[in-house]
Scaffold this motif. Structure first.
Motif, PDB file in Angstrom:
ATOM      1  N   HIS A 159       0.812  -1.221   0.000  1.00 55.49           N
ATOM      2  CA  HIS A 159       0.000   0.000   0.000  1.00 55.49           C
ATOM      3  C   HIS A 159       0.847   1.274   0.000  1.00 55.49           C
ATOM      4  CE1 HIS A 159      -3.743  -2.234   0.724  1.00 55.49           C
ATOM      5  NE2 HIS A 159      -3.056  -2.972   1.574  1.00 55.49           N
ATOM      6  N   VAL A 160       2.037   1.227   0.573  1.00 53.16           N
ATOM      7  CA  VAL A 160       2.885   2.421   0.642  1.00 53.16           C
ATOM      8  C   VAL A 160       3.280   2.847  -0.773  1.00 53.16           C
ATOM      9  CG1 VAL A 160       5.094   3.355   1.421  1.00 53.16           C
ATOM     10  CG2 VAL A 160       3.764   1.862   2.924  1.00 53.16           C
ATOM     11  N   GLY A 161       3.001   4.097  -1.110  1.00 50.33           N
ATOM     12  CA  GLY A 161       3.337   4.598  -2.439  1.00 50.33           C
ATOM     13  C   GLY A 161       2.394   4.155  -3.523  1.00 50.33           C
ATOM     14  N   SER A 162       1.318   3.452  -3.168  1.00 48.82           N
ATOM     15  CA  SER A 162       0.367   2.989  -4.176  1.00 48.82           C
ATOM     16  C   SER A 162      -0.383   4.160  -4.791  1.00 48.82           C
ATOM     17  CB  SER A 162      -0.636   2.005  -3.545  1.00 48.82           C
ATOM     18  OG  SER A 162      -1.667   1.699  -4.453  1.00 48.82           O
ATOM     19  N   ARG A 163      -0.693   4.058  -6.071  1.00 49.40           N
ATOM     20  CA  ARG A 163      -1.442   5.108  -6.758  1.00 49.40           C
ATOM     21  C   ARG A 163      -2.940   4.875  -6.704  1.00 49.40           C
ATOM     22  NH1 ARG A 163       2.147   6.501 -12.204  1.00 49.40           N
ATOM     23  NH2 ARG A 163       4.084   7.022 -11.094  1.00 49.40           N
ATOM     24  N   ARG A 164      -3.338   3.812  -6.039  1.00 45.26           N
ATOM     25  CA  ARG A 164      -4.761   3.592  -5.844  1.00 45.26           C
ATOM     26  C   ARG A 164      -5.313   4.673  -4.919  1.00 45.26           C
ATOM     27  NH1 ARG A 164      -4.415  -2.669  -4.155  1.00 45.26           N
ATOM     28  NH2 ARG A 164      -2.659  -1.751  -3.028  1.00 45.26           N
ATOM     29  N   HIS A 165      -6.550   5.012  -5.108  1.00 42.67           N
ATOM     30  CA  HIS A 165      -7.117   6.155  -4.379  1.00 42.67           C
ATOM     31  C   HIS A 165      -7.779   5.766  -3.066  1.00 42.67           C
ATOM     32  CE1 HIS A 165      -6.166   8.817  -7.660  1.00 42.67           C
ATOM     33  NE2 HIS A 165      -6.837   8.043  -8.521  1.00 42.67           N
ATOM     34  N   GLU A 166      -7.843   4.487  -2.757  1.00 42.86           N
ATOM     35  CA  GLU A 166      -8.490   4.099  -1.507  1.00 42.86           C
ATOM     36  C   GLU A 166      -7.614   4.481  -0.323  1.00 42.86           C
ATOM     37  OE1 GLU A 166      -7.111  -0.449  -0.499  1.00 42.86           O
ATOM     38  OE2 GLU A 166      -8.946  -0.182  -1.664  1.00 42.86           O
ATOM     39  N   PRO A 167      -8.203   5.029   0.741  1.00 42.09           N
ATOM     40  CA  PRO A 167      -7.413   5.368   1.927  1.00 42.09           C
ATOM     41  C   PRO A 167      -7.014   4.106   2.690  1.00 42.09           C
ATOM     42  CG  PRO A 167      -9.735   5.740   2.357  1.00 42.09           C
ATOM     43  CD  PRO A 167      -9.630   5.359   0.901  1.00 42.09           C
ATOM     44  N   PRO A 267       1.599  10.780   1.276  1.00 40.15           N
ATOM     45  CA  PRO A 267       2.830  10.860   0.480  1.00 40.15           C
ATOM     46  C   PRO A 267       4.099  11.072   1.295  1.00 40.15           C
ATOM     47  CG  PRO A 267       1.075  12.069  -0.596  1.00 40.15           C
ATOM     48  CD  PRO A 267       0.549  11.660   0.743  1.00 40.15           C
ATOM     49  N   SER A 268       4.007  11.813   2.394  1.00 32.78           N
ATOM     50  CA  SER A 268       5.220  12.076   3.190  1.00 32.78           C
ATOM     51  C   SER A 268       5.742  10.822   3.893  1.00 32.78           C
ATOM     52  CB  SER A 268       4.951  13.166   4.228  1.00 32.78           C
ATOM     53  OG  SER A 268       3.955  12.750   5.144  1.00 32.78           O
ATOM     54  N   LEU A 269       4.874   9.815   4.033  1.00 37.03           N
ATOM     55  CA  LEU A 269       5.274   8.549   4.650  1.00 37.03           C
ATOM     56  C   LEU A 269       5.519   7.562   3.512  1.00 37.03           C
ATOM     57  CD1 LEU A 269       2.594   8.474   7.495  1.00 37.03           C
ATOM     58  CD2 LEU A 269       4.949   9.313   7.645  1.00 37.03           C
ATOM     59  N   ASP A 270       6.708   7.648   2.931  1.00 36.18           N
ATOM     60  CA  ASP A 270       6.964   6.927   1.691  1.00 36.18           C
ATOM     61  C   ASP A 270       7.677   5.595   1.866  1.00 36.18           C
ATOM     62  OD1 ASP A 270       9.346   7.965   2.508  1.00 36.18           O
ATOM     63  OD2 ASP A 270       9.789   9.065   0.655  1.00 36.18           O
ATOM     64  N   THR A 271       7.830   5.135   3.113  1.00 33.16           N
ATOM     65  CA  THR A 271       8.409   3.818   3.373  1.00 33.16           C
ATOM     66  C   THR A 271       7.610   3.128   4.467  1.00 33.16           C
ATOM     67  OG1 THR A 271       9.938   4.545   5.115  1.00 33.16           O
ATOM     68  CG2 THR A 271      10.725   4.680   2.814  1.00 33.16           C
ATOM     69  N   VAL A 272       7.742   1.805   4.519  1.00 34.74           N
ATOM     70  CA  VAL A 272       7.083   1.040   5.586  1.00 34.74           C
ATOM     71  C   VAL A 272       7.575   1.511   6.945  1.00 34.74           C
ATOM     72  CG1 VAL A 272       6.923  -1.243   6.637  1.00 34.74           C
ATOM     73  CG2 VAL A 272       6.640  -0.991   4.168  1.00 34.74           C
ATOM     74  N   GLU A 273       8.871   1.741   7.073  1.00 32.94           N
ATOM     75  CA  GLU A 273       9.453   2.182   8.339  1.00 32.94           C
ATOM     76  C   GLU A 273       8.860   3.517   8.775  1.00 32.94           C
ATOM     77  OE1 GLU A 273      11.129   1.152   5.712  1.00 32.94           O
ATOM     78  OE2 GLU A 273      11.858  -0.786   6.444  1.00 32.94           O
ATOM     79  N   ALA A 274       8.634   4.420   7.793  1.00 27.67           N
ATOM     80  CA  ALA A 274       8.074   5.726   8.121  1.00 27.67           C
ATOM     81  C   ALA A 274       6.639   5.602   8.632  1.00 27.67           C
ATOM     82  CB  ALA A 274       8.126   6.636   6.900  1.00 27.67           C
ATOM     83  N   VAL A 275       5.846   4.728   8.014  1.00 28.33           N
ATOM     84  CA  VAL A 275       4.456   4.533   8.449  1.00 28.33           C
ATOM     85  C   VAL A 275       4.414   3.975   9.866  1.00 28.33           C
ATOM     86  CG1 VAL A 275       2.311   3.281   8.025  1.00 28.33           C
ATOM     87  CG2 VAL A 275       3.614   4.214   6.102  1.00 28.33           C
ATOM     88  N   VAL A 298      -0.596  13.494  12.920  1.00 28.88           N
ATOM     89  CA  VAL A 298      -0.915  14.581  12.006  1.00 28.88           C
ATOM     90  C   VAL A 298       0.393  15.118  11.454  1.00 28.88           C
ATOM     91  CG1 VAL A 298      -1.993  16.829  11.709  1.00 28.88           C
ATOM     92  CG2 VAL A 298      -2.996  15.164  13.288  1.00 28.88           C
ATOM     93  N   SER A 299       0.550  15.073  10.156  1.00 31.80           N
ATOM     94  CA  SER A 299       1.805  15.481   9.536  1.00 31.80           C
ATOM     95  C   SER A 299       1.775  16.956   9.177  1.00 31.80           C
ATOM     96  CB  SER A 299       2.050  14.652   8.270  1.00 31.80           C
ATOM     97  OG  SER A 299       3.199  15.118   7.598  1.00 31.80           O
ATOM     98  N   ASN A 300       2.814  17.671   9.629  1.00 30.77           N
ATOM     99  CA  ASN A 300       3.013  19.060   9.230  1.00 30.77           C
ATOM    100  C   ASN A 300       4.251  19.187   8.362  1.00 30.77           C
ATOM    101  OD1 ASN A 300       0.803  20.155  10.711  1.00 30.77           O
ATOM    102  ND2 ASN A 300       1.989  19.848  12.583  1.00 30.77           N
ATOM    103  N   GLY A 301       4.748  18.072   7.928  1.00 31.02           N
ATOM    104  CA  GLY A 301       5.960  18.072   7.121  1.00 31.02           C
ATOM    105  C   GLY A 301       6.353  16.642   6.844  1.00 31.02           C
ATOM    106  N   SER A 302       7.610  16.414   6.600  1.00 29.73           N
ATOM    107  CA  SER A 302       8.071  15.054   6.349  1.00 29.73           C
ATOM    108  C   SER A 302       8.154  14.291   7.660  1.00 29.73           C
ATOM    109  CB  SER A 302       9.444  15.076   5.671  1.00 29.73           C
ATOM    110  OG  SER A 302      10.431  15.494   6.603  1.00 29.73           O
ATOM    111  N   TYR A 303       8.078  12.978   7.560  1.00 31.81           N
ATOM    112  CA  TYR A 303       8.206  12.145   8.765  1.00 31.81           C
ATOM    113  C   TYR A 303       9.549  12.384   9.434  1.00 31.81           C
ATOM    114  CZ  TYR A 303       9.430   8.104  11.548  1.00 31.81           C
ATOM    115  OH  TYR A 303       9.881   7.317  12.547  1.00 31.81           O
TER     116      TYR A 303
END
Length: 309
Positions: A159-167, A267-275, A298-303
């Motif tokens: 799911h990370v980085g997927s272009r599918r639109h489902e949350p 988008p700012s959480l672009d890796t499994v580790e970041a999520v 709540v993201s105010n910037g990059s992870y």
């Protein structure tokens, strides 16, 4: 027609009716013999209308005398320590065929651990065969039988980085003060607690969700097609369920609460580790607030900026 004995002892009559109707393989044993058995217990061991295990020796359902003696010894050790016996045992049916059953045995009166006991048996042959497969052990946690960290990371990576639109959202769960349970009851009881807790968590989410144990007392739930709003609702339901959960293991009793972090993939959480790190950050905030609470990432910037990396 009600017998004179049943009329004189309505409790015994109710017990007999329950044992006939309940879809549970349960038996009461004493002095090495089955005293009263349920209909389902009889059927599980290959008995029916013409034959009954009641009055027979326990040895009749165990594969050998040595196995029976060893089982009896383990049961005595567990009961003496104030714990039920809960293990998988190879049993034999009336026709000689064998199966693996999960035996849960408990004294009827804990103050008399060598007296009458109750057995509950569940056929786990298929589940045991599945667990013996190398692919199963590679994907599952041995203690809870949930997905392990490796399998969770694999599924999350889809799911990370997927272009599918489902949350997609993730819950990070940390059991509050679990070390006190381990210290007070010991590692074996703590593992039974984790197993029961993990099985309970599965019932609180959808079949399409994935519940995993990362390590120790940390769990993660992957929620596909679930936005932050609904993930927070699920998190509150899980938090409440954990607070209401009770471990009753022989003479041992325990209850815990949990801190939960909620994070929706972005988008700012672009890796499994970041999520997972974002979920853990939110969980840490819940712990800092006193535990037994839910916090949303709540993201105010990059992870990396939020984590101070």
């Amino acid at each position: 027609m009600q017998s004179q004995h049943d009329a004189a002892d309505p409790i015994a009559a109710r017990m007999r009716a329950l044992l006939v109707r309940a879809p549970l393989a349960v038996a009461f044993v004493g002095a090495g013999r089955f005293e009263v058995v349920s209909e389902h217990f009889n059927h599980l061991f290959g008995h029916g209308d013409e034959t009954d295990l009641a009055g027979t020796d326990q040895r009749a359902v165990v594969v050998s005398e040595a196995a029976h003696q060893a089982l009896h010894a383990r049961m005595g050790t567990a009961f003496g320590a104030g714990r039920p016996l809960d293990e998988e045992v190879e049993f034999v049916r009336r026709d000689g065929s064998r199966f693996w059953g999960r035996l849960q045995a408990t004294p009827v009166h804990w103050e008399q651990p060598a007296g009458e006991a109750m057995w509950v048996v569940e056929d786990v042959t298929a589940a045991r065969t599945q667990r013996m497969q190398p692919t199963w052990s590679a994907k599952h946690d041995e203690v809870t039988e949930l997905a392990n960290r490796r399998e969770m990371e694999r599924r999350l990576a889809e799911h990370v980085g997927s272009r599918r639109h489902e949350p997609v959202s993730v819950l990070f769960i940390d059991i509050d003060k679990f070390s006190e349970v381990v210290h007070g009851m010991g590692a074996e009881v703590a593992e039974h607690f984790l197993y029961g807790l993990g099985q309970m968590l599965v019932t609180k989410v959808r079949a399409s969700d994935t519940v995993a144990r990362l390590e120790h007392d940390h769990f993660v739930v992957l929620l596909p097609d679930c936005d932050q709003h609904y993930a927070q609702i699920v998190a509150e339901k899980v938090r409440s369920a954990i607070a209401a959960y009770r471990l009753r293991w022989g003479l041992h009793r325990a209850r815990v609460k949990a801190s939960l972090g909620v994070v929706q993939l972005q988008p700012s959480l672009d890796t499994v580790e970041a999520v997972l790190g974002a979920g853990e950050l939110a969980c840490t905030e819940a712990k800092a607030a006193g535990g037994d609470s839910v916090r949303v990432f709540v993201s105010n910037g990059s992870y990396e900026e939020l984590a101070g990396i």
